[in-house]
Write a protein that holds these residues in place. Structure first.
Motif, PDB file in Angstrom:
ATOM      1  N   GLY A 465       0.811  -1.208   0.000  1.00 22.38           N
ATOM      2  CA  GLY A 465       0.000   0.000   0.000  1.00 22.38           C
ATOM      3  C   GLY A 465       0.845   1.259   0.000  1.00 22.38           C
ATOM      4  O   GLY A 465       0.511   2.246  -0.669  1.00 22.38           O
ATOM      5  N   GLY A 466       1.950   1.231   0.731  1.00 27.98           N
ATOM      6  CA  GLY A 466       2.849   2.384   0.748  1.00 27.98           C
ATOM      7  C   GLY A 466       3.452   2.654  -0.620  1.00 27.98           C
ATOM      8  O   GLY A 466       3.530   3.803  -1.071  1.00 27.98           O
ATOM      9  N   LYS A 467       3.878   1.597  -1.303  1.00 25.74           N
ATOM     10  CA  LYS A 467       4.423   1.753  -2.656  1.00 25.74           C
ATOM     11  C   LYS A 467       3.359   2.269  -3.622  1.00 25.74           C
ATOM     12  O   LYS A 467       3.629   3.124  -4.474  1.00 25.74           O
ATOM     13  CB  LYS A 467       4.973   0.417  -3.143  1.00 25.74           C
ATOM     14  N   ILE A 472       0.953   6.556  -7.120  1.00 30.37           N
ATOM     15  CA  ILE A 472      -0.213   7.358  -7.482  1.00 30.37           C
ATOM     16  C   ILE A 472       0.089   8.847  -7.338  1.00 30.37           C
ATOM     17  O   ILE A 472      -0.266   9.673  -8.197  1.00 30.37           O
ATOM     18  CB  ILE A 472      -1.423   6.956  -6.611  1.00 30.37           C
ATOM     19  N   GLN A 473       0.759   9.217  -6.250  1.00 31.14           N
ATOM     20  CA  GLN A 473       1.115  10.622  -6.047  1.00 31.14           C
ATOM     21  C   GLN A 473       2.055  11.112  -7.136  1.00 31.14           C
ATOM     22  O   GLN A 473       1.924  12.236  -7.647  1.00 31.14           O
ATOM     23  CB  GLN A 473       1.744  10.803  -4.666  1.00 31.14           C
ATOM     24  N   THR A 474       2.996  10.251  -7.525  1.00 30.90           N
ATOM     25  CA  THR A 474       3.935  10.614  -8.583  1.00 30.90           C
ATOM     26  C   THR A 474       3.216  10.745  -9.921  1.00 30.90           C
ATOM     27  O   THR A 474       3.526  11.637 -10.720  1.00 30.90           O
ATOM     28  CB  THR A 474       5.059   9.568  -8.683  1.00 30.90           C
ATOM     29  N   ALA A 475       2.262   9.861 -10.184  1.00 31.85           N
ATOM     30  CA  ALA A 475       1.507   9.929 -11.441  1.00 31.85           C
ATOM     31  C   ALA A 475       0.757  11.251 -11.555  1.00 31.85           C
ATOM     32  O   ALA A 475       0.748  11.890 -12.619  1.00 31.85           O
ATOM     33  CB  ALA A 475       0.535   8.756 -11.521  1.00 31.85           C
ATOM     34  N   GLU A 476       0.118  11.664 -10.455  1.00 32.32           N
ATOM     35  CA  GLU A 476      -0.589  12.943 -10.478  1.00 32.32           C
ATOM     36  C   GLU A 476       0.369  14.099 -10.747  1.00 32.32           C
ATOM     37  O   GLU A 476       0.052  15.032 -11.504  1.00 32.32           O
ATOM     38  CB  GLU A 476      -1.312  13.158  -9.151  1.00 32.32           C
ATOM     39  N   GLU A 505      11.066   5.292  -3.457  1.00 23.02           N
ATOM     40  CA  GLU A 505      10.915   6.693  -3.069  1.00 23.02           C
ATOM     41  C   GLU A 505      12.060   7.539  -3.630  1.00 23.02           C
ATOM     42  O   GLU A 505      11.838   8.676  -4.088  1.00 23.02           O
ATOM     43  CB  GLU A 505      10.857   6.794  -1.549  1.00 23.02           C
ATOM     44  N   ARG A 506      13.283   7.002  -3.617  1.00 19.59           N
ATOM     45  CA  ARG A 506      14.415   7.741  -4.186  1.00 19.59           C
ATOM     46  C   ARG A 506      14.236   7.945  -5.685  1.00 19.59           C
ATOM     47  O   ARG A 506      14.458   9.042  -6.206  1.00 19.59           O
ATOM     48  CB  ARG A 506      15.723   6.994  -3.910  1.00 19.59           C
ATOM     49  N   GLN A 507      13.834   6.865  -6.389  1.00 17.22           N
ATOM     50  CA  GLN A 507      13.658   6.969  -7.835  1.00 17.22           C
ATOM     51  C   GLN A 507      12.518   7.923  -8.178  1.00 17.22           C
ATOM     52  O   GLN A 507      12.601   8.681  -9.159  1.00 17.22           O
ATOM     53  CB  GLN A 507      13.395   5.599  -8.441  1.00 17.22           C
TER      54      GLN A 507
END
Length: 521
Positions: A465-467, A472-476, A505-507
């Motif tokens: 779920g964390g990944k 999703i946040q990055t996609a937005e 998270e780093r990537q």
């Protein structure tokens, strides 16, 4: 026909048997020793423990020497206690990746070694626990083995043994005999099984099938067909309400998506009920409309086909109720009984190790009660009591009834805190897809695929779920970038390959700081 293994006087025949716990590798080694000794040979066997990740994989190493060579030498031979790379005549693997392990250790050589392996798979711990599809490609092992061994025999010896009602050690023994890699007759092999006196008839049947399979094996071991048959799409159902759902699938969705839609309906009816399956088709109808409006026909309806799978998966999340349901099904007891070889008149007892977290307990309660317990002192007390887990004997009445009552809570699942949380997450995901599809169809498809990360329960669900939320946040944040779909695809590959969240998270941070992101901003 290849000649028998190396028979130079005073030079022993060297045999390595690789097997996992419960596959009878020790029995097979003992049979070879017994056969050799009854034929007047000198025999020695040792075992070398292997890695725990392979369920107790062990190498059984044997060296056998003709009796006349010992008589000629006038003294007992000095034999090795473990195999040496490049110095093994016969390698027998009870599972395909064990054959790969033998090659990695250098035991298999093209000028000398006969390699016999079962083609079936028993998955390693790393394969089972990988966030994505961690199953290794068996055909890569077969491809390497064709060149690594002087002769390579590979077919499903586990299925062969099961067909005969026996165990794999018997079919492997037959394959050794059929390969003619050892200088003993078929009668000598079969006499060894009879002397053992345990399960003789079944073992002889498995031996015969293994013998025939090896004797008639092709010179080049065939690859394994990894394709999966497409799910059937029935036109009719005996239940009128199910028929109504089928009619919606056939009239409202493209043919490419129908097999997965039917699979989703079956899953959700089994998981909850017909109303829940109808809700699934309502979600899919909205996605189908997006597909029609924003270019799905050019991509063979990629958005609908992908969502057909992952919407069903999202709606059938793994909660405590589901786990209890699966653990109390008759099919489970039958499967475990077959795996452990339960005989008529024997009782099967299964001990399940349960380690629920406080979140799982609260998730089974009504919304208000669950939220209260999460923050109440009682919740902290319960959490401390759960730290060591609990062993539940689901094969006994009290343990079975405990699980059965828990499974019966399915009728109230929609009122639980966990369902409220999962329904909110599903709605947010579907809303994001609806907002992205008009601007970037390819990115919307990738957002659908991100749902693959959310699975399991307890710690597995928390990590996935964390990944998923990171993706999703990055996609937005990337919406509007020309490379957004590919960038999200690369991030998802990292998420599936890495157990921990930190690499993703780093990537993700580096992706958002890339020149493409700066140009978009």
């Amino acid at each position: 026909m290849d000649s028998p293994a190396n028979l130079i006087p005073s030079n022993p025949i060297k045999i390595a048997v690789l097997a996992m716990g419960g596959q009878g590798g020790g029995v097979l080694a003992d049979w070879i020793v017994d056969m050799a000794e009854h034929a007047g040979w000198w025999a020695q066997t040792t075992s070398v423990p292997g890695v725990a990740q392979r369920t107790g994989a062990t190498i059984y190493y044997l060296e056998i020497v003709p009796g006349e060579d010992i008589a000629r030498a006038g003294h007992a031979p000095t034999l090795a206690l473990m195999p040496t790379p490049g110095d093994v005549d016969l390698i027998v693997a009870a599972e395909l990746m064990e054959a790969g392990r033998a090659m990695q250790r250098g035991l298999v050589t093209p000028d000398r070694s006969v390699l016999i392996s079962s083609s079936h798979r028993s998955y390693a711990i790393d394969e089972k626990t990988a966030p994505g599809n961690g199953i290794a490609d068996p055909n890569k092992v077969i491809e390497v083995a064709r060149d690594a061994a002087k002769r390579f025999i590979c077919f499903d010896l586990q299925a062969t043994a099961e067909k005969a009602g026996s165990v794999i050690s018997a079919s492997l023994f037959g394959a050794i005999a059929g390969s003619k890699a050892l200088p003993f007759t078929r009668d000598q092999f079969e006499a060894t099984i009879r002397r053992a006196g345990v399960g003789v008839e079944a073992s002889l049947r498995a031996f015969a099938l293994g013998f025939d399979g090896a004797a008639n094996a092709p010179a080049r071991a065939p690859s394994i067909d990894l394709s999966r048959p497409e799910s059937d799409v029935p036109m009719s159902a005996p239940n009128k309400r199910v028929q109504a759902l089928l009619d919606r699938v056939h009239t409202g969705f493209p043919a490419q998506a129908r097999p997965m839609l039917v699979a989703g309906l079956r899953r959700l009816i089994d998981y909850q009920d017909l109303a829940y399956a109808r809700e699934y088709l309502d979600h899919m109808a909205a996605i189908r409309q997006l597909d029609v409006q924003y270019g799905g026909e050019k991509t063979d309806w990629a958005l609908t086909c992908s969502a057909a799978r992952y919407v069903a998966v999202a709606m059938s999340y793994d909660d405590v109720i589901r786990v209890a349901d699966l653990k109390t099904r008759g099919a489970r007891f039958e499967r475990v009984g077959q795996e452990v070889g339960v005989k008529e008149g024997q009782q099967l007892y299964i001990v399940d190790f349960m380690h629920p977290r406080l979140e799982e307990i609260c998730g089974t309660l009504p919304v208000k009660m669950g939220r209260w317990l999460e923050n109440a002192p009682l919740g902290k007390f319960i959490e401390r009591r759960l730290t060591r887990g609990k062993r539940l004997q689901s094969g006994k009445l009290l343990g079975f009834l405990s699980l059965y009552c828990m499974a019966g809570m399915r009728r109230w699942r929609r009122s639980t805190l966990r369902h409220r949380s999962e329904a909110a997450s599903l709605a947010q995901w579907l809303d994001l897809i609806a907002r992205i599809a008009p601007r970037d169809y390819a990115l919307a498809v990738e957002v659908v695929e991100c749902r693959r990360l959310v699975k399991g329960y307890s710690d597995t669900h928390a990590r996935g779920g964390g990944k998923y939320r990171t993706l999703i946040q990055t996609a937005e944040a990337m919406l509007g970038r020309p490379d957004a779909a590919q960038a999200l695809r690369d991030l998802r590959a990292t998420a599936l390959a890495e157990v921990q969240c930190a690499p993703l998270e780093r990537q993700a941070a580096e992706t958002l700081q890339s020149p493409a992101a700066a140009r978009t901003a």
